[in-house]
Design an enzyme around this catalytic site. Sequence first.
Site, PDB file in Angstrom:
ATOM      1  N   GLY A 147      54.810 -12.738  19.670  1.00  0.00           N
ATOM      2  CA  GLY A 147      54.690 -11.284  19.635  1.00  0.00           C
ATOM      3  C   GLY A 147      54.773 -10.762  18.221  1.00  0.00           C
ATOM      4  CG  ASP A 148      55.989  -7.130  15.343  1.00  0.00           C
ATOM      5  OD1 ASP A 148      55.035  -7.065  14.563  1.00  0.00           O
ATOM      6  OD2 ASP A 148      57.147  -6.757  15.044  1.00  0.00           O
TER       7      ASP A 148
ATOM      8  CB  THR B 256      55.018  -6.349  20.497  1.00  0.00           C
ATOM      9  OG1 THR B 256      56.273  -6.731  21.072  1.00  0.00           O
ATOM     10  CG2 THR B 256      54.597  -4.995  21.072  1.00  0.00           C
TER      11      THR B 256
ATOM     12  CG  MET C  54      64.150 -11.524  26.292  1.00  0.00           C
ATOM     13  SD  MET C  54      65.210 -11.617  24.854  1.00  0.00           S
ATOM     14  CE  MET C  54      64.990 -10.012  24.110  1.00  0.00           C
TER      15      MET C  54
ATOM     16  CG  ASP D 269      60.703 -18.575  17.513  1.00  0.00           C
ATOM     17  OD1 ASP D 269      61.453 -19.306  16.840  1.00  0.00           O
ATOM     18  OD2 ASP D 269      60.669 -17.334  17.426  1.00  0.00           O
TER      19      ASP D 269
ATOM     20  N   PRO E 153       0.825  -1.212   0.000  1.00  0.00           N
ATOM     21  CG  PRO E 153      -0.545  -1.436   1.877  1.00  0.00           C
ATOM     22  CD  PRO E 153       0.622  -2.035   1.200  1.00  0.00           C
TER      23      PRO E 153
ATOM     24  CE  LYS F 199      70.943 -20.770  23.031  1.00  0.00           C
ATOM     25  NZ  LYS F 199      71.291 -21.773  24.039  1.00  0.00           N
TER      26      LYS F 199
HETATM   27  N1  SAH Z   1      59.041 -10.763  19.516  1.00  0.00           N
HETATM   28  C1  SAH Z   1      58.498 -10.863  20.860  1.00  0.00           C
HETATM   29  C2  SAH Z   1      59.552 -10.717  21.928  1.00  0.00           C
HETATM   30  C3  SAH Z   1      60.561 -11.823  21.931  1.00  0.00           C
HETATM   31  S1  SAH Z   1      61.721 -11.654  23.227  1.00  0.00           S
HETATM   32  C4  SAH Z   1      57.401  -9.825  21.040  1.00  0.00           C
HETATM   33  O1  SAH Z   1      57.231  -8.956  20.181  1.00  0.00           O
HETATM   34  O2  SAH Z   1      56.672  -9.890  22.040  1.00  0.00           O
HETATM   35  C5  SAH Z   1      60.984 -12.661  24.469  1.00  0.00           C
HETATM   36  C6  SAH Z   1      60.499 -11.825  25.617  1.00  0.00           C
HETATM   37  O3  SAH Z   1      59.234 -11.275  25.320  1.00  0.00           O
HETATM   38  C7  SAH Z   1      60.292 -12.593  26.896  1.00  0.00           C
HETATM   39  O4  SAH Z   1      61.487 -12.720  27.600  1.00  0.00           O
HETATM   40  C8  SAH Z   1      59.326 -11.678  27.633  1.00  0.00           C
HETATM   41  O5  SAH Z   1      59.981 -10.588  28.212  1.00  0.00           O
HETATM   42  C9  SAH Z   1      58.489 -11.154  26.505  1.00  0.00           C
HETATM   43  N2  SAH Z   1      57.246 -11.933  26.332  1.00  0.00           N
HETATM   44  C10 SAH Z   1      56.848 -12.621  25.250  1.00  0.00           C
HETATM   45  N3  SAH Z   1      55.634 -13.163  25.450  1.00  0.00           N
HETATM   46  C11 SAH Z   1      55.248 -12.814  26.675  1.00  0.00           C
HETATM   47  C12 SAH Z   1      54.087 -13.044  27.469  1.00  0.00           C
HETATM   48  N4  SAH Z   1      53.066 -13.764  27.016  1.00  0.00           N
HETATM   49  N5  SAH Z   1      54.046 -12.511  28.720  1.00  0.00           N
HETATM   50  C13 SAH Z   1      55.059 -11.774  29.196  1.00  0.00           C
HETATM   51  N6  SAH Z   1      56.164 -11.518  28.483  1.00  0.00           N
HETATM   52  C14 SAH Z   1      56.269 -12.019  27.254  1.00  0.00           C
END
Ligand code: SAH
Length: 469
Positions: free
Chosen positions: A303-304, A332, A384, A248, A43, A270
């Site tokens: 992470g990155d 990261t 780290m 890794d 309508p 490693k």
């Molecule tokens: N490429 C990664 C970092 C690698 S170096 C990034 O971008 O996050 C590894 C370090 O990252 C660890 O020793 C710690 O300090 C940190 N890390 C990675 N994953 C983590 C998590 N889930 N909680 C806390 N720290 C983390």
Amino acid sequence: MKLFPLFADLHQRRVLVVGGGAVAARKAQALLEAGAQVRVGAPELNPELAVLAREGTITHVLGRFQEEWLADVWLVVAATDDAKVNAEVAAMAGARRILTNVVDDPALSSFQVPSIVDRSPLIVAISSSGVAPVLARRLRERIESLFDHALGPLAELAARYRPRIRERRPDLGARRRFYDWLMDGPVAALLRQSRAREAEHALDAALEQAQETPAGSVVLVGAGPGDPGLLTLKALRALNEADVILYDRLISADILSLARRDAERIDVGKRIGEDHAATQARIHALMVDHARRGRRVVRLKGGDAFIFGRGGEELQHLRAQGIAYEVVPGVTAALACAAHAGIPLTHREHAQSLHLITAHCRDDGDTIDWAALADSRQTLAFYMGVGQLDSLARRLQAHGRAPDTPFALVENGSRPEQRVVTGRLADMPTLARAHAVQAPALLIVGSVAALANELNWFGQHIDGMAQPA
Ligand code: SAH
């Protein structure tokens, strides 16, 4: 099977939509997109339908539903808000053997409209046979995220090149492999970057080669901090397409389980007795070796990949070896840990900059500029650092950070077992020992860290100021 799935060619075919409201308009739009001649009977029309009628895109028949509206019609959609009218439409159309959909009424409908993922010419249609539309919608969202928007152009390209591909690759096996390469290789990658011309050049070049030379490639993927929900859609796709995954140690099992079932998974962490240089050399060799054999390699990192992940070194190696690569960024640890601990890394009242720092110094000495880290209005995120909390606390204070500077140690950030310990810089080593903080953990230093005591929302939180060490 309760319903028979089919794809209807409605091009230039008349379809009747009964109803003039928003739902009818949505249905009319979808039918127009499929090339149907849409007749809308109602309508009155809502503004959107009124415009379509005025410009002649649809035909409007005025009034309450009448049987004549069904003349020359292939399909009917009943989209009125009057159940009686809808039932009448379904009954009359049914008597004429015209398939009918009554919106949101599977019982009255003789056909149903699926949820779709449109990558035309590819279309994925999903149906729950009308019993659980919510489920179908969720499934649609999942599928939507799996296929990127290059899929449509890719399918078009494949269709256009089909005769040439058949001519240049007469052998069926070779042709199949060529199509695999086309779907997953550099052509698809170029289309994803909207570089259609180059994609076509790459396809031409590959077809010119008499021999098949499946060029492998490497995707450097950041997997985020551990929660699979923090993978990007691109990371998920790369995992779905991988032949080989080099991962890794920090990569969680949950994330690996999302990868293609038959992808080869190789732990490249490693090994005992191996130094970092040897590990890295082994990873470089594996990437190149698999890519040279024409495989799609995913190099998966926590992470990155470009933040303390040696991603740069790996790309330099690939570049030197002439292997194609892509990079997918990841969340990261600093960002993920801060978010899950309730620590805004910048804050108008506390910090105007953020430093990402590795606490793992090179063997040849301390390369960190401690004086630059002394200013209290910046947030420091140490990666780290668990093994060197004593020296970190000492050095930061020696270079001018106040002993009562707040810190937060985020252990297993974003994972179910996350723990956050907060306190004052001077107490940090003692507190960390008292609570046995272990790697992986991220250390955040700066006044924003104290906000965790107020804003925390995830995992276990230990306030070291409330309970003196
Ligand atoms: N490429 C990664 C970092 C690698 S170096 C990034 O971008 O996050 C590894 C370090 O990252 C660890 O020793 C710690 O300090 C940190 N890390 C990675 N994953 C983590 C998590 N889930 N909680 C806390 N720290 C983390």
